[in-house]
Design an enzyme around this catalytic site. Structure first.
Site: not given
Length: 182
Positions: A101, A103, A130, A139
């Site tokens: 992912n 972020h 990130s 996260d």
């Protein structure tokens, strides 16, 4: 060997478009799926000849449909690119270590939403983005790469978001290419 990547989106898909444009020897995009049938990114992906899937239903049904389509497409790694839904623990477990992912914060700071406003409210000198491995904890997975963006006098959440998004577009394809080759 070229890895087959599936991308999950919810909206316009600017990070998805960047990943598609950067695809090459390291990876290629096998499927773009969304929880939003009206997501502009789906139409863009379909126009590029990439198979797409939209499923707006309840989470269990949506994730089952995504899982089946991703596996049918031979996907090895899933890239979240503006996918604005939390994935269930079961879905994450089924793809453990193979979901990444992007972020919009310098994790571990500002997990979740409203990252730019939170960075400004805290008086931070810099923000950024990130790329991390997705785990059951929001996260919190292994950090794969970060890009830093200075916070400028007079920045608003929107102006900061615009600069962070540009950093995301630079960082994500590079980190994804490295990740699929590990």
């Amino acid at each position: 060997m070229t890895a087959r990547v599936g991308i999950l989106i919810s909206g316009r898909g600017s990070n998805m478009q960047t990943l598609v444009r950067a695809a090459g020897d390291a990876y290629r995009i096998a499927l773009v799926a969304s929880d939003n049938p009206d997501a502009a990114g789906l139409a863009w992906a379909a126009g590029q000849g990439i198979p797409t899937l939209a499923h707006p239903g309840k989470r269990a049904e949506r994730e089952a449909a995504f899982d089946a389509a991703l596996r049918d497409a031979g996907v090895e790694v899933i890239a979240l690119a503006g996918y604005m839904r939390l994935l269930s623990d079961d879905f994450v477990a089924g793809w453990r270590g193979r979901i990444v992912n992007i972020h919009p914060s310098l994790l571990p700071k500002y997990k979740g939403l409203d990252t730019h406003a939170r960075a400004l409210a805290a008086g931070d000198a810099e923000a950024g983005c990130s790329v991390h491995v997705v785990t059951e904890e929001l996260d919190a997975g292994e950090l794969l790469g970060q890009a830093r963006v200075p916070i400028l006098p007079g920045d608003t959440p929107d102006s900061l978001a615009e600069r962070v998004l540009a950093a995301e577009h630079s960082l994500y394809p590079k980190v994804l290419a490295e990740f699929v080759q590990r």
